[in-house]
Motif scaffolding. Sequence first.
Motif, mmCIF file in Angstrom:
data_model
loop_
_atom_site.group_PDB
_atom_site.id
_atom_site.type_symbol
_atom_site.label_atom_id
_atom_site.label_comp_id
_atom_site.label_asym_id
_atom_site.label_seq_id
_atom_site.Cartn_x
_atom_site.Cartn_y
_atom_site.Cartn_z
ATOM 1 N N VAL A 1 19.475 2.182 -8.585
ATOM 2 C CA VAL A 1 18.696 2.829 -9.454
ATOM 3 C C VAL A 1 18.976 4.933 -9.307
ATOM 4 O O VAL A 1 19.325 5.300 -10.223
ATOM 5 N N MET A 2 19.275 4.865 -8.377
ATOM 6 C CA MET A 2 19.769 6.631 -7.587
ATOM 7 C C MET A 2 21.636 6.267 -9.118
ATOM 8 O O MET A 2 22.474 7.413 -9.219
ATOM 9 N N LEU A 3 22.291 5.316 -8.477
ATOM 10 C CA LEU A 3 23.491 5.143 -9.650
ATOM 11 C C LEU A 3 23.339 5.623 -11.152
ATOM 12 O O LEU A 3 24.102 5.932 -12.109
ATOM 13 N N VAL B 1 0.447 -1.081 0.312
ATOM 14 C CA VAL B 1 0.087 -0.085 0.103
ATOM 15 C C VAL B 1 0.584 1.578 0.319
ATOM 16 O O VAL B 1 0.487 2.041 -0.667
ATOM 17 N N LEU B 2 1.612 1.211 0.581
ATOM 18 C CA LEU B 2 2.746 2.071 0.324
ATOM 19 C C LEU B 2 3.641 2.375 -0.412
ATOM 20 O O LEU B 2 3.291 3.567 -1.163
ATOM 21 N N LEU B 3 3.646 1.886 -0.841
ATOM 22 C CA LEU B 3 4.543 1.897 -2.320
ATOM 23 C C LEU B 3 3.470 2.424 -3.685
ATOM 24 O O LEU B 3 3.574 3.023 -4.295
ATOM 25 N N LEU B 4 2.272 1.475 -3.514
ATOM 26 C CA LEU B 4 1.297 2.008 -4.098
ATOM 27 C C LEU B 4 0.545 3.069 -4.250
ATOM 28 O O LEU B 4 0.874 4.007 -5.616
ATOM 29 N N TYR C 1 15.497 -4.271 -1.484
ATOM 30 C CA TYR C 1 15.360 -2.931 -2.019
ATOM 31 C C TYR C 1 17.022 -1.717 -1.910
ATOM 32 O O TYR C 1 15.979 -1.143 -2.647
ATOM 33 N N PRO C 2 17.242 -2.121 -0.363
ATOM 34 C CA PRO C 2 18.122 -0.862 -0.596
ATOM 35 C C PRO C 2 19.501 -0.577 -1.736
ATOM 36 O O PRO C 2 19.506 0.344 -2.391
ATOM 37 N N VAL C 3 19.204 -2.297 -2.509
ATOM 38 C CA VAL C 3 20.359 -2.372 -2.855
ATOM 39 C C VAL C 3 19.351 -1.848 -5.122
ATOM 40 O O VAL C 3 19.979 -0.893 -5.340
ATOM 41 N N LEU D 1 8.690 0.783 -7.694
ATOM 42 C CA LEU D 1 8.373 0.040 -8.602
ATOM 43 C C LEU D 1 9.085 -0.768 -8.192
ATOM 44 O O LEU D 1 8.820 -2.278 -8.449
ATOM 45 N N ALA D 2 10.200 -1.490 -8.445
ATOM 46 C CA ALA D 2 11.232 -2.042 -7.418
ATOM 47 C C ALA D 2 10.837 -2.774 -6.297
ATOM 48 O O ALA D 2 11.045 -3.827 -5.712
#
Length: 193
Positions: A96-98, A43-46, A89-91, A68-69
């Motif tokens: 994504v940031m990289l 729910v949080l991610l949506l 998730y942190p990976v 989405l990841a």
Amino acid sequence: MRRAYALPSVKIISTVLMLAWPFVIWFGLEVNGLRWLLPLMMVLLLTRIAMTPRHSGPMRSVMLVAALAGLTLCLLSYLFNRHEWLLFYPVAVNCVMLLVFGGSLWTTMPLVERLARLREPDLPPAAVCYTRRVTQVWCLFFIVNGSAALWTALHGDLRLWTLWNGALSYMLMGLLMTVEWVVRCQVRKREQQ
């Protein structure tokens, strides 16, 4: 009128929970709460995905792809009934940031320069070189931080994973921001002399 107040509070709650992801995961797994944890995180991610159109610039893409990841990892955890997927998730966020920061190095204007031009549209050439270097430093940070996050996820020690991804990585990010600010002030002083 109510809606105007509801959106910022949802955004704040969503942001705080995303930053607290490691602690939420740790707590949920310590109390064997995968059943309530997965729906909450989904729910949080949506919600994050639904709020993405309200943002602009490169961070919009970062938010969308990271959410989405995270949603994909939650679905994998649900399908295979394994919490380990959530640890990646942190990976994913670091990757994504990289990609965003690193990809911008191949454009005419790296991400840090774009952000700097929001405050100072006419950057001098020295500042343009400086922003490119800062973008490269952030890429190195995401490589190191993402590698450490991957190692903690593969290592399997939930407390170590939580310590790195929930505290130490944020402290290092804050330290990098502080050092960059100090260096930027010194560079500006030199330019003005």
